[in-house]
Design a protein around this motif. Structure first.
Motif, PDB file in Angstrom:
ATOM      1  N   ARG A 209     -12.227  -2.903 -24.093  1.00 58.51           N
ATOM      2  CA  ARG A 209     -10.854  -2.600 -24.519  1.00 58.51           C
ATOM      3  C   ARG A 209     -10.359  -3.639 -25.530  1.00 58.51           C
ATOM      4  O   ARG A 209      -9.658  -3.296 -26.490  1.00 58.51           O
ATOM      5  CB  ARG A 209      -9.923  -2.571 -23.304  1.00 58.51           C
ATOM      6  CG  ARG A 209      -8.506  -2.061 -23.659  1.00 58.51           C
ATOM      7  CD  ARG A 209      -7.549  -2.182 -22.490  1.00 58.51           C
ATOM      8  NE  ARG A 209      -7.345  -3.566 -22.121  1.00 58.51           N
ATOM      9  CZ  ARG A 209      -7.606  -4.073 -20.907  1.00 58.51           C
ATOM     10  NH1 ARG A 209      -8.088  -3.292 -19.952  1.00 58.51           N
ATOM     11  NH2 ARG A 209      -7.403  -5.350 -20.654  1.00 58.51           N
ATOM     12  N   GLU A 212     -11.644  -2.786 -28.873  1.00 56.81           N
ATOM     13  CA  GLU A 212     -10.867  -1.672 -29.431  1.00 56.81           C
ATOM     14  C   GLU A 212      -9.507  -2.150 -29.908  1.00 56.81           C
ATOM     15  O   GLU A 212      -9.015  -1.716 -30.954  1.00 56.81           O
ATOM     16  CB  GLU A 212     -10.711  -0.566 -28.393  1.00 56.81           C
ATOM     17  CG  GLU A 212      -9.931   0.630 -28.905  1.00 56.81           C
ATOM     18  CD  GLU A 212      -9.911   1.793 -27.935  1.00 56.81           C
ATOM     19  OE1 GLU A 212      -8.977   2.611 -28.018  1.00 56.81           O
ATOM     20  OE2 GLU A 212     -10.837   1.890 -27.099  1.00 56.81           O
ATOM     21  N   LEU A 223     -11.200   3.888 -34.863  1.00 59.69           N
ATOM     22  CA  LEU A 223     -11.058   3.937 -33.406  1.00 59.69           C
ATOM     23  C   LEU A 223     -11.917   5.047 -32.817  1.00 59.69           C
ATOM     24  O   LEU A 223     -12.612   4.843 -31.812  1.00 59.69           O
ATOM     25  CB  LEU A 223      -9.591   4.154 -33.037  1.00 59.69           C
ATOM     26  CG  LEU A 223      -8.640   2.973 -33.269  1.00 59.69           C
ATOM     27  CD1 LEU A 223      -7.190   3.443 -33.171  1.00 59.69           C
ATOM     28  CD2 LEU A 223      -8.893   1.865 -32.271  1.00 59.69           C
ATOM     29  N   ARG A 227     -15.116   4.514 -30.216  1.00 53.65           N
ATOM     30  CA  ARG A 227     -15.158   5.128 -28.884  1.00 53.65           C
ATOM     31  C   ARG A 227     -16.390   6.010 -28.723  1.00 53.65           C
ATOM     32  O   ARG A 227     -17.025   6.031 -27.664  1.00 53.65           O
ATOM     33  CB  ARG A 227     -13.885   5.939 -28.652  1.00 53.65           C
ATOM     34  CG  ARG A 227     -12.632   5.081 -28.510  1.00 53.65           C
ATOM     35  CD  ARG A 227     -11.372   5.914 -28.594  1.00 53.65           C
ATOM     36  NE  ARG A 227     -10.166   5.093 -28.486  1.00 53.65           N
ATOM     37  CZ  ARG A 227      -8.951   5.499 -28.814  1.00 53.65           C
ATOM     38  NH1 ARG A 227      -8.779   6.747 -29.265  1.00 53.65           N
ATOM     39  NH2 ARG A 227      -7.912   4.697 -28.696  1.00 53.65           N
ATOM     40  N   VAL A 230     -19.464   3.728 -28.239  1.00 55.96           N
ATOM     41  CA  VAL A 230     -19.475   3.150 -26.887  1.00 55.96           C
ATOM     42  C   VAL A 230     -19.940   4.192 -25.881  1.00 55.96           C
ATOM     43  O   VAL A 230     -20.787   3.912 -25.014  1.00 55.96           O
ATOM     44  CB  VAL A 230     -18.078   2.619 -26.512  1.00 55.96           C
ATOM     45  CG1 VAL A 230     -18.008   2.264 -25.021  1.00 55.96           C
ATOM     46  CG2 VAL A 230     -17.735   1.394 -27.354  1.00 55.96           C
ATOM     47  N   ALA A 231     -19.416   5.404 -25.973  1.00 52.46           N
ATOM     48  CA  ALA A 231     -19.789   6.466 -25.031  1.00 52.46           C
ATOM     49  C   ALA A 231     -21.269   6.811 -25.154  1.00 52.46           C
ATOM     50  O   ALA A 231     -21.943   7.072 -24.143  1.00 52.46           O
ATOM     51  CB  ALA A 231     -18.933   7.705 -25.279  1.00 52.46           C
TER      52      ALA A 231
END
Length: 352
Positions: A209, A212, A223, A227, A230-231
């Motif tokens: 976090r 981010e 952004l 994300r 990361v996923a």
């Protein structure tokens, strides 16, 4: 001498006037000692507007009900003045924000940098063919750049990596740029590892976090890409080593398989190393190359000398190679924006 914090906020607002939310916050904060004074808690060298903005963004991500949150959600399409809600949020959470500013430093993992790293990797492997690569990243943060072969990477009209990947990275080629051959591809990656003083495990929600939060809400595409990366990598993250990217490089790189092409990358990481220590990196790689294995060092760093500057080219792309235990002259492959939305590849570079 104490830094001119108000002046730093004014400079940020002027420099990044194209960022509606952060430029407005910074311009108003510059005139509000109760706000810019929060940065006095920062460690020397960290008293920068981006650190307080990251702390505020982190608060918004943790507590989406704070008044400032609606403006972050609206960025970059603002309609109205965010400052009253932002100021209320900052002052209401001042002790908490001071604690974050005192303990943290800005840290990013800009995924789109794989665009110029991929171009550099194509250039580095042009003379050795599809030999499996042992990939080592200096200053890896969470290691997101180590997953470049799992992303769709568009370098101009050429697609590298996985065309069907949910992580999409792209960089336009500037007029006059060389182009990659249509047949270009990334080499097979046999192993990958990152070195960082404070590596971020993708399983650590709080640390992810913060990464981010260090991105700017005025740039929602960054952004979304972060994300998605990361996923994608979280179930099988690249290994990371906590260590000094100069002092520990030889040990980490030396542990890779000797029958591979050792490729070390540095992307806006070496710039944070003292100039007198930087020559230790090529010295370590030259020692590793004495075995005869191919060794390449791909650097994407700000210009070290005025002669390296190009109009708008804040990042110099350089290829350093050792072949058959001998060094080859470094080659400037091109220039790029730090986040790689565009790049200019040197026409004289033999890409095949």
């Amino acid at each position: 001498m104490a830094p001119d914090l108000a002046g730093r906020f004014r400079e940020f607002a002027a420099t990044y006037a194209h960022l509606p939310l952060y430029s407005r916050i910074s311009g108003a904060a510059a005139e509000d000692p109760a706000v810019w004074g929060l940065l006095t808690a920062a460690r020397p060298g960290q008293e920068r507007p981006v650190l307080l903005l990251a702390a505020l963004h982190d608060l918004v991500l943790r507590s989406p009900s704070v008044p400032a949150a609606r403006w972050f959600a609206a960025a970059p399409d603002l309609d109205g003045d965010p400052w009253p809600d932002v100021r209320v949020t900052l002052l209401a959470h001042a002790p908490e924000l001071r604690a974050i500013v005192a303990a943290r430093s800005t840290q990013t993992n800009e995924v789109n940098r794989v665009v110029y790293l991929a171009a550099l990797l194509v250039a580095a492997t042009a003379d050795v063919g599809p030999v499996p690569v042992a990939l080592v990243e200096q200053g890896a943060s969470a290691g997101l750049l180590l997953g470049l072969d799992r992303y769709r990477i568009e370098v101009g009209d050429v697609v590298l990596g996985d065309p069907a990947s949910p992580v999409r990275c792209s960089g336009a080629l500037e007029p006059g740029s060389a182009v990659l051959p249509a047949s270009s591809s990334l080499p097979p990656i046999a192993s990958r590892v990152g070195i960082d003083l404070a590596p971020v495990a993708l399983s650590d929600a709080e640390e992810v976090r913060w990464l981010e939060a260090c991105l700017w809400p005025d740039q929602p595409e960054r952004l979304a890409r972060f994300r998605a990366a990361v996923a994608l990598l979280r179930p099988d993250p690249p290994p990371l080593v906590a260590g000094d990217m100069v002092d520990d490089l030889a040990a980490v790189a030396g542990a890779t398989a000797p029958d591979t092409h050792l490729v070390v990358t540095s992307s806006w990481a070496l710039t944070y190393v003292r100039r007198d220590r930087r020559p230790l990196v090529p010295a370590a790689l030259a020692a590793l190359a004495t075995s005869g294995r191919p060794v390449s060092w791909l650097t994407a760093e700000p210009p070290a000398r005025p002669a390296e500057r190009a109009p708008g080219g804040e990042t110099v792309l350089t290829l350093h190679r050792w072949r058959a235990a001998r060094p080859l002259p470094p080659v400037v492959v091109g220039h790029a924006h730090p986040h790689a939305p565009w790049l200019h590849l040197t026409p004289l570079q033999p890409w095949t």
